[in-house]
Design an enzyme around this catalytic site. Structure first.
Site, PDB file in Angstrom:
ATOM      1  N   PHE A 152       0.800  -1.231   0.000  1.00 24.15           N
ATOM      2  CA  PHE A 152       0.000   0.000   0.000  1.00 24.15           C
ATOM      3  C   PHE A 152       0.829   1.275   0.000  1.00 24.15           C
ATOM      4  CE2 PHE A 152       0.909  -0.252   4.556  1.00 24.15           C
ATOM      5  CZ  PHE A 152       1.128   1.089   4.859  1.00 24.15           C
ATOM      6  N   LYS A 176      -1.238  -7.110  -9.568  1.00 17.54           N
ATOM      7  CA  LYS A 176      -2.282  -6.996  -8.534  1.00 17.54           C
ATOM      8  C   LYS A 176      -1.814  -5.962  -7.504  1.00 17.54           C
ATOM      9  CE  LYS A 176      -3.197  -8.472  -4.629  1.00 17.54           C
ATOM     10  NZ  LYS A 176      -3.732  -7.259  -3.970  1.00 17.54           N
ATOM     11  N   GLU A 179      -5.077  -3.805  -2.300  1.00 21.04           N
ATOM     12  CA  GLU A 179      -6.503  -3.496  -2.250  1.00 21.04           C
ATOM     13  C   GLU A 179      -6.783  -2.239  -1.424  1.00 21.04           C
ATOM     14  OE1 GLU A 179      -4.848  -5.953  -0.986  1.00 21.04           O
ATOM     15  OE2 GLU A 179      -5.727  -6.807   0.837  1.00 21.04           O
ATOM     16  N   CYS A 285       9.542   1.891   3.158  1.00 20.34           N
ATOM     17  CA  CYS A 285      10.430   0.764   3.479  1.00 20.34           C
ATOM     18  C   CYS A 285      11.833   1.273   3.766  1.00 20.34           C
ATOM     19  CB  CYS A 285      10.461  -0.221   2.327  1.00 20.34           C
ATOM     20  SG  CYS A 285      10.935   0.557   0.786  1.00 20.34           S
ATOM     21  N   GLU A 392       8.908  -4.332  13.173  1.00 20.43           N
ATOM     22  CA  GLU A 392       8.629  -3.216  12.258  1.00 20.43           C
ATOM     23  C   GLU A 392       7.260  -2.643  12.638  1.00 20.43           C
ATOM     24  OE1 GLU A 392       7.013  -3.809   8.267  1.00 20.43           O
ATOM     25  OE2 GLU A 392       8.604  -2.555   7.461  1.00 20.43           O
TER      26      GLU A 392
HETATM   27  P1  NAD Z   1       1.204  -6.933   2.862  1.00 19.88           P
HETATM   28  O1  NAD Z   1       2.198  -8.023   2.883  1.00 19.88           O
HETATM   29  O2  NAD Z   1       0.116  -6.957   3.863  1.00 19.88           O
HETATM   30  O3  NAD Z   1       0.468  -6.837   1.435  1.00 19.88           O
HETATM   31  C1  NAD Z   1       1.208  -6.668   0.245  1.00 19.88           C
HETATM   32  C2  NAD Z   1       0.450  -7.300  -0.917  1.00 19.88           C
HETATM   33  O4  NAD Z   1       0.359  -8.709  -0.697  1.00 19.88           O
HETATM   34  C3  NAD Z   1      -0.975  -6.806  -1.089  1.00 19.88           C
HETATM   35  O5  NAD Z   1      -1.211  -6.612  -2.464  1.00 19.88           O
HETATM   36  C4  NAD Z   1      -1.815  -7.955  -0.544  1.00 19.88           C
HETATM   37  O6  NAD Z   1      -3.098  -8.051  -1.142  1.00 19.88           O
HETATM   38  C5  NAD Z   1      -0.978  -9.152  -0.905  1.00 19.88           C
HETATM   39  N1  NAD Z   1      -1.141 -10.344  -0.065  1.00 19.88           N
HETATM   40  C6  NAD Z   1      -1.653 -10.443   1.174  1.00 19.88           C
HETATM   41  N2  NAD Z   1      -1.570 -11.729   1.616  1.00 19.88           N
HETATM   42  C7  NAD Z   1      -0.992 -12.447   0.621  1.00 19.88           C
HETATM   43  C8  NAD Z   1      -0.628 -13.818   0.460  1.00 19.88           C
HETATM   44  N3  NAD Z   1      -0.830 -14.712   1.423  1.00 19.88           N
HETATM   45  N4  NAD Z   1      -0.046 -14.195  -0.703  1.00 19.88           N
HETATM   46  C9  NAD Z   1       0.195 -13.295  -1.681  1.00 19.88           C
HETATM   47  N5  NAD Z   1      -0.122 -11.981  -1.575  1.00 19.88           N
HETATM   48  C10 NAD Z   1      -0.705 -11.560  -0.445  1.00 19.88           C
HETATM   49  O7  NAD Z   1       2.046  -5.553   2.959  1.00 19.88           O
HETATM   50  P2  NAD Z   1       1.501  -4.058   3.120  1.00 19.88           P
HETATM   51  O8  NAD Z   1       1.029  -3.851   4.516  1.00 19.88           O
HETATM   52  O9  NAD Z   1       0.640  -3.690   1.982  1.00 19.88           O
HETATM   53  O10 NAD Z   1       2.879  -3.253   2.910  1.00 19.88           O
HETATM   54  C11 NAD Z   1       3.727  -2.855   3.928  1.00 19.88           C
HETATM   55  C12 NAD Z   1       4.943  -3.749   3.999  1.00 19.88           C
HETATM   56  O11 NAD Z   1       5.659  -3.695   2.760  1.00 19.88           O
HETATM   57  C13 NAD Z   1       5.936  -3.305   5.067  1.00 19.88           C
HETATM   58  O12 NAD Z   1       6.388  -4.429   5.761  1.00 19.88           O
HETATM   59  C14 NAD Z   1       7.059  -2.652   4.267  1.00 19.88           C
HETATM   60  O13 NAD Z   1       8.314  -2.671   4.905  1.00 19.88           O
HETATM   61  C15 NAD Z   1       7.055  -3.508   3.040  1.00 19.88           C
HETATM   62  N6  NAD Z   1       7.688  -2.838   1.912  1.00 19.88           N
HETATM   63  C16 NAD Z   1       8.941  -3.251   1.573  1.00 19.88           C
HETATM   64  C17 NAD Z   1       9.617  -2.635   0.531  1.00 19.88           C
HETATM   65  C18 NAD Z   1      11.016  -3.062   0.183  1.00 19.88           C
HETATM   66  O14 NAD Z   1      11.560  -2.570  -0.809  1.00 19.88           O
HETATM   67  N7  NAD Z   1      11.635  -3.956   0.949  1.00 19.88           N
HETATM   68  C19 NAD Z   1       9.006  -1.589  -0.180  1.00 19.88           C
HETATM   69  C20 NAD Z   1       7.721  -1.190   0.189  1.00 19.88           C
HETATM   70  C21 NAD Z   1       7.072  -1.834   1.251  1.00 19.88           C
END
Ligand code: NAD
Length: 496
Positions: A152, A176, A179, A285, A392
């Site tokens: 997000f 994808k 959401e 991140c 985190e």
């Molecule tokens: P999230 O893992 O909750 O969701 C990310 C995506 O995964 C969404 O599109 C979601 O619908 C999907 N998803 C959820 N469950 C899934 C599953 N079981 N299998 C496959 N897809 C699934 O993350 P978030 O809360 O949207 O994002 C924040 C996180 O992203 C933080 O931990 C942040 O550090 C990390 N992030 C990392 C980087 C990097 O470069 N390392 C960059 C941006 C964000």
């Protein structure tokens, strides 16, 4: 009030509507207002998206590289023309400040520019005379359908860590988005539609975990790029390994800033650190959320000044016209659930015995009563291994630790589960060099609070911050999206 927009799916060059459409509300986290709805796609919708991408792969992969890249040039122009509109949508659904949203759009465009170098980046290698009369050659070919699943916090940029590279290398693509923030990519998909890309080359499938899992598991998908929490990275990566798919998964972070006693320009240093920690409400991140000061004097000076400076960060609705262009502005966190988690963790920090030197839990934002605001929060007297240091929080909460020496700070960093990035503030080449060589993080900053690499460099962490071994952006993207095929060939016998 106009009817909230619906973020639908885009397959095979058309916006499509499912017969039994399930919708989820999209909220503006600054106001709690519903600003749109998003389709929660089923496995059947995902199948249609992948089939559209599969159908487009043959002709697209055979399109000469300059032809593939010309669509990206067209996209770049359209993104620039619509930059302000997209930045405002991004700001409305994600809650970051307008200057931050515009900066995100700049990086989004730069990723397109980097991928426009594919006619050079995708060159192979040739070795004449690898054995008597035999030549060796490496050619870099597209594989088929690639999927990306994004988080997000960067609604535009995170998809663009993959999309332009996947297309330029000759693959077709299914995205994808999160959401929680689907409206930004809905706008951008409209622009992709105007570039003249053949139908099926780019496809957008909206939805939650169910759609994401169906995409990862789909037999037509050859590789998955993922960004999100480390726990989700592992879930995605283990499915990919079981199915023998390419996978790159970028996860969670707890980025440390180390302040050496030799750093003299304390004002600039403190401002550089607070921008890194509180920009985007700590939801980058690359945001720093742990400071390690070396020695008693540095610790004393840094804690006092950092807490004072943190109080100057403005907390407001990013659309408030009186502050909209203010760079030191912090919007809300993404959701009520995220705020609840962070508030619980602050209570946990107090219970663990850390000192709550600045408490942002009661931030009052005029007009923001239904938003998910938190003020800057700072813990001092934090010990490595406390839960507020290990976890985190992805919010505007900073922990300050003390170490006796640079070795001590490097141990704190290297013992942490997450290793996305870390930075050192010093004027000493010796300390900087030691830090670059010994701190085990994927990205190292020297006197830079947010060492986010530009798209021409690779981007990715180590340890639990990244699962898989190919980073995103730049040349690394070519290694992920193109398969090296090695040719060993002989024509004629005994001549050369
Ligand atoms: P999230 O893992 O909750 O969701 C990310 C995506 O995964 C969404 O599109 C979601 O619908 C999907 N998803 C959820 N469950 C899934 C599953 N079981 N299998 C496959 N897809 C699934 O993350 P978030 O809360 O949207 O994002 C924040 C996180 O992203 C933080 O931990 C942040 O550090 C990390 N992030 C990392 C980087 C990097 O470069 N390392 C960059 C941006 C964000």
């Amino acid at each position: 009030m106009s009817e909230p927009k619906v973020a639908r799916n885009y397959f095979g060059g058309k916006w499509v509507r499912s017969s039994d459409e399930k919708l989820l509300e999209v909220e503006n986290p600054s106001t709690g207002e519903v600003i749109g709805r998003v389709v929660l796609s089923s496995a059947a919708d995902v199948d249609r998206a992948v089939e559209a991408a599969r159908g487009a792969f043959g002709p697209w992969s055979r399109t000469p590289l300059p032809g593939r890249v010309s669509s990206l040039y067209a996209l770049r122009g359209l993104l620039l023309d619509h930059q302000e509109k997209i930045s405002r949508t991004l700001c409305a659904e994600m809650g970051k400040s307008l200057p931050d949203a515009r900066a995100e759009m700049n990086r989004t465009v730069q990723n397109v520019e980097a991928a426009c170098g594919m006619p050079i980046l995708q060159h192979g290698d040739k070795m004449i005379g690898s054995a008597a009369g035999i030549d060796g050659e490496v050619i870099r070919l597209p594989l088929g359908v690639f999927a990306a699943i994004t988080p997000f916090n960067f609604p535009a940029m995170a998809p663009f860590w993959f999309l332009p590279y996947a297309l330029a290398t000759g693959n077709t693509f299914v995205l994808k988005p999160s959401e929680q923030v689907p409206l930004t990519m809905a706008l951008i998909a409209d622009l992709l539609d105007q570039t003249g890309l053949p139908p099926g080359v780019f496809n957008l499938v909206n939805g939650d975990k169910a759609a994401a899992e169906a995409l990862v598991d789909h037999p037509g998908v050859r590789g998955v790029s993922f960004v999100g929490k480390s726990s989700t990275c592992r879930a995605v990566a283990s499915r990919c390994v079981a199915l023998n798919k390419r996978c790159q998964a970028m996860g969670s972070a707890k980025n440390h800033l180390v302040v050496m006693p030799d750093f003299s320009k304390l004002d600039q240093l403190i401002r550089n650190m607070s921008t890194s920690c509180f920009g985007c409400a700590g939801q980058r991140c690359m945001a720093s959320s742990a400071i390690v000061a070396i020695g008693d004097e540095t610790y004393q000076a840094v804690t006092e000044r950092f807490v004072e400076d943190s109080k100057r960060f403005l907390v407001a609705n990013p659309f408030d016209p009186s502050v909209a262009d203010e760079p030191m502005l912090m919007g809300p966190v993404i959701s009520a659930d995220a705020k609840r988690f962070i508030v619980d963790m602050i209570a946990r920090g107090v219970a663990e015995g850390a000192t709550l030197a600045l408490d942002g839990r009661d931030a009052v934002i005029p007009g923001g009563e239904n938003g998910h605001f938190l003020g800057p929060t700072v813990f001092t007297d934090v010990k490595p291994g406390m839960e507020i240091h290990r976890t985190e929080l992805f919010g505007p909460v900073v922990v300050i630790l003390k170490a006796a020496s640079l070795d001590g700070a490097i141990s704190i960093i290297n013992e942490h589960q997450y290793a996305n990035a870390c930075s050192i503030y010093t004027q000493s080449g010796h300390y900087a060099r030691k830090f670059k060589l010994e701190a085990e993080c994927g990205i190292i900053g020297v006197n830079v609070g947010i060492p986010a690499p530009v798209p021409f460099l690779p981007f990715g962490g180590m340890n639990d911050s990244m699962v898989g071994d190919v980073k995103m952006q730049g040349k690394a993207a070519v290694s992920f999206f193109a398969a090296d095929k090695v040719i060993v060939e002989r024509f004629g016998f005994g001549e050369w």
